[in-house]
Design an enzyme around this catalytic site. Structure first.
Site, short mmCIF file in Angstrom:
data_model
loop_
_atom_site.label_atom_id
_atom_site.label_comp_id
_atom_site.label_asym_id
_atom_site.label_seq_id
_atom_site.Cartn_x
_atom_site.Cartn_y
_atom_site.Cartn_z
N LEU A 5 0.87 -1.18 0.00
CA LEU A 5 0.00 0.00 0.00
C LEU A 5 0.90 1.22 0.00
O LEU A 5 1.77 1.36 0.87
CB LEU A 5 -0.93 0.01 1.22
CG LEU A 5 -1.99 1.13 1.23
CD1 LEU A 5 -3.22 0.70 2.02
CD2 LEU A 5 -1.45 2.46 1.79
N ILE A 6 0.69 2.09 -0.98
CA ILE A 6 1.53 3.28 -1.15
C ILE A 6 0.66 4.51 -1.03
O ILE A 6 -0.33 4.66 -1.75
CB ILE A 6 2.22 3.27 -2.53
CG1 ILE A 6 2.99 1.96 -2.75
CG2 ILE A 6 3.15 4.47 -2.69
CD1 ILE A 6 3.36 1.69 -4.19
N GLY A 8 0.07 8.64 -1.42
CA GLY A 8 0.58 9.69 -2.31
C GLY A 8 1.02 9.16 -3.65
O GLY A 8 2.11 9.49 -4.14
N SER A 10 -0.38 9.61 -6.69
CA SER A 10 -0.91 10.29 -7.88
C SER A 10 0.18 10.82 -8.79
O SER A 10 -0.06 11.07 -9.98
CB SER A 10 -1.83 11.45 -7.46
OG SER A 10 -1.11 12.43 -6.73
N SER A 11 1.40 10.99 -8.26
CA SER A 11 2.49 11.55 -9.07
C SER A 11 3.82 11.26 -8.39
O SER A 11 3.87 10.69 -7.29
CB SER A 11 2.32 13.06 -9.24
OG SER A 11 2.40 13.71 -7.98
N GLY A 12 4.89 11.65 -9.07
CA GLY A 12 6.22 11.61 -8.47
C GLY A 12 6.66 10.27 -7.94
O GLY A 12 6.49 9.22 -8.58
N GLY A 14 5.57 8.34 -5.50
CA GLY A 14 4.54 7.35 -5.23
C GLY A 14 4.07 6.65 -6.49
O GLY A 14 3.90 5.42 -6.50
N SER A 127 13.24 12.95 3.42
CA SER A 127 13.86 13.88 2.48
C SER A 127 15.31 14.07 2.85
O SER A 127 15.72 13.88 4.01
CB SER A 127 13.14 15.23 2.55
OG SER A 127 13.87 16.24 1.87
N TYR A 140 8.95 22.41 6.80
CA TYR A 140 9.02 21.14 6.08
C TYR A 140 10.11 20.25 6.69
O TYR A 140 9.89 19.05 6.93
CB TYR A 140 9.29 21.41 4.60
CG TYR A 140 9.48 20.16 3.78
CD1 TYR A 140 8.39 19.39 3.40
CD2 TYR A 140 10.75 19.76 3.36
CE1 TYR A 140 8.55 18.25 2.63
CE2 TYR A 140 10.92 18.62 2.60
CZ TYR A 140 9.82 17.88 2.24
OH TYR A 140 9.99 16.73 1.48
#
Length: 247
Positions: A5-6, A8, A10-12, A14, A127, A140
């Protein structure tokens, strides 16, 4: 066949991670706030599921739909760049809700099933700002650094129940939607008094010496998900690896 299960997706990172695990034979639960049919291959091994990691009911629904989860990848998050002086505490709380508390809530939701099976892996994506601090990213950085400490402690706690916990630390990727996703909340966060200071920093962002690609992160997540050693940190991308140095 195993299931990942991942968050985020929708892009990048993930999205690329979902493709990577699918291509290597896994069942993939690709979650995002607003599922978009067509972003992933049509396959009986891919399920798109709506998930907002800041809502307990949404998390419970997604985990229920997923069934037994072998690997949880906490990738969902939001970014904010700006002077901390100009960043409202409401914005700071939004960043922590998505990046820190959202990851914690997802972990808490899957622990019972993994503990009962005495198996499973949790991969938290942070990050490279946790490896080397950068300016204009205080909120952040704080949210991601909190996840690092949380993960290190959790690795000890859950290891007793056969659950592995890992960190993936991506470097700078100019092709993600980091800025786009945070554009609205970043309005006004570079006041005129910071303009001269911020200009060379943004110029450096535009011309990075080294970058990370989504496939670098997907591969690091794959390695972390399969690692059976005590290794906790998995820097992703040449720039992150250089920052991490020898461990």
């Amino acid at each position: 066949m195993k299931t990942v299960l991942i968050t985020g997706s929708s892009s990048g990172y993930g999205l690329e991670t979902a493709r990577h695990f699918h291509d290597l034979g896994w069942n993939v639960i690709a979650t995002m706030r607003r599922p978009s049919p067509g972003i992933l291959p049509a396959s009986d091994r891919i399920k798109l599921v709506a998930l907002d990691v800041t809502r307990a009911d949404s998390i419970a629904h997604a985990v229920e739909q997923a069934g037994p989860i072998d690997v949880l990848v906490n990738n969902a998050g939001i970014g904010v760049i700006g002077a901390f002086e100009a960043t409202s505490m409401q914005t700071v709380r939004e960043v922590f809700e998505a990046n820190t508390f959202g990851a914690m809530a997802m972990v808490q939701a899957v622990i019972p099933q993994m503990r009962e099976r005495r198996a499973g892996t949790i991969v938290n994506v942070t990050s490279s700002v946790t490896l080397a601090s950068m300016p204009l990213a205080a909120a952040y950085t704080a949210s991601k650094t909190a996840v690092e400490g949380f993960t290190g402690s959790l690795a000890h706690e859950l290891g007793a129940f056969g659950i592995r916990v890992k960190l993936v630390e991506p470097g700078y990727c100019p092709t993600t939607r980091f800025a786009e996703n945070g554009a609205e909340r970043m309005n006004g966060l570079i006041p005129d008094t910071y303009a001269d200071y911020a200009r060379p920093i943004f110029d450096a962002f535009a011309r990075p010496q080294a970058t990370t690609q989504p496939q670098d992160v997907a591969q690091a997540i794959w390695r972390a998900a399969h690692d059976v050693s005590d290794q906790l940190h998995f820097p992703a991308g040449a720039d992150a690896v250089a920052l991490a140095g020898p461990r």
